[in-house]
Design an enzyme around this catalytic site. Structure first.
Site, PDB file in Angstrom:
ATOM      1  NE  ARG A  82      -3.455   2.892   1.754  1.00 40.50           N
ATOM      2  CZ  ARG A  82      -4.737   2.410   2.372  1.00 40.50           C
ATOM      3  NH1 ARG A  82      -4.414   1.863   3.161  1.00 40.50           N
ATOM      4  NH2 ARG A  82      -4.834   3.732   2.979  1.00 40.50           N
ATOM      5  NE  ARG A  92      -8.300   3.445  -0.843  1.00 40.28           N
ATOM      6  CZ  ARG A  92      -8.128   3.838   0.714  1.00 40.28           C
ATOM      7  NH1 ARG A  92      -8.782   2.928   1.604  1.00 40.28           N
ATOM      8  NH2 ARG A  92      -7.987   4.923   1.045  1.00 40.28           N
ATOM      9  CG  ASP A  95      -8.169   0.893   3.544  1.00 36.60           C
ATOM     10  OD1 ASP A  95      -7.579   1.000   4.765  1.00 36.60           O
ATOM     11  OD2 ASP A  95     -10.039   1.069   3.783  1.00 36.60           O
ATOM     12  CG  ASP A  97     -10.529   1.582   7.428  1.00 37.89           C
ATOM     13  OD1 ASP A  97      -9.419   1.605   7.412  1.00 37.89           O
ATOM     14  OD2 ASP A  97     -11.496   1.451   6.256  1.00 37.89           O
TER      15      ASP A  97
END
Ligand code: PH2
Ligand code: MG
Ligand code: MG
Length: 166
Positions: A82, A92, A95, A97
């Site tokens: 990334r 991207r 990711d 989260d």
């Protein structure tokens, strides 16, 4: 040990492989993956001029505290290539989260838990509802099912892709 939920997303390159590699890298004696939602293909939100995403949610048990877990997620994002150079909320390869960490409420400059936009994102709520529809959002005090019913529309479809828990 806390039960935590992570959101995974990818919209560049071999998206399915990035999601599976993220799962492989996350799984460890300190981060026990229990279940993974189906993978959805989802229309990009917030920043429209980018490819569609693959999104999924991971349920795990961990003793890692929120900031330690954040650093682990960021380390894996870097290992998978990334780059932080593009536009915020832009494309991207991966990711990762943190959505929820037990019933913890965290609000510090580096990290906000529950994830501040999870309650309005179908690409999060739909796979989360596959795993834990009756779980209550610790701040809004409404179930994932209720939040999903209230969320505005987003084009998405459930795929046949299933990520493997190793
Ligand atoms: N992530 C974003 C911004 N927009 N849209 C979809 N469909 N899926 C995502 O994972 C996503 C997004 C910022 O992290
Ligand atoms: Mg995100
Ligand atoms: Mg992120």
């Amino acid at each position: 040990m806390k039960t935590v939920y992570l959101s995974l997303g990818s919209n560049l390159g071999q998206r399915e492989q990035y999601l599976q590699q993220a799962v492989n890298a996350l799984a460890s004696p300190e981060f026990l993956i229990r279940r993974i939602s189906p993978v959805y293909e989802t229309e990009p939100q917030d920043y429209a001029a980018q490819p569609w995403f693959l999104n999924a949610v991971v349920e795990a048990e961990t003793a890692l505290l929120p900031i330690r877990l954040l650093h682990r997620c960021q380390q894996i994002e870097r290992e998978l290539g990334r780059k932080r150079s593009g536009p915020a909320k832009g494309p991207r390869v991966i990711d990762i989260d943190i959505l929820l960490h037990g019933r913890a409420v965290v609000d510090v400059p580096q990290l906000v838990i529950p994830h501040p936009s999870m309650h309005e994102r179908r690409f999060v709520l739909e796979p989360l509802a596959d795993l834990a529809p009756e779980m209550k959002h610790p701040v809004l005090q409404r179930s994932i099912r209720e939040l999903l019913a209230a969320a505005k529309g987003q084009k998405m479809r459930k795929t046949d892709i299933r990520l493997a828990v190793r």
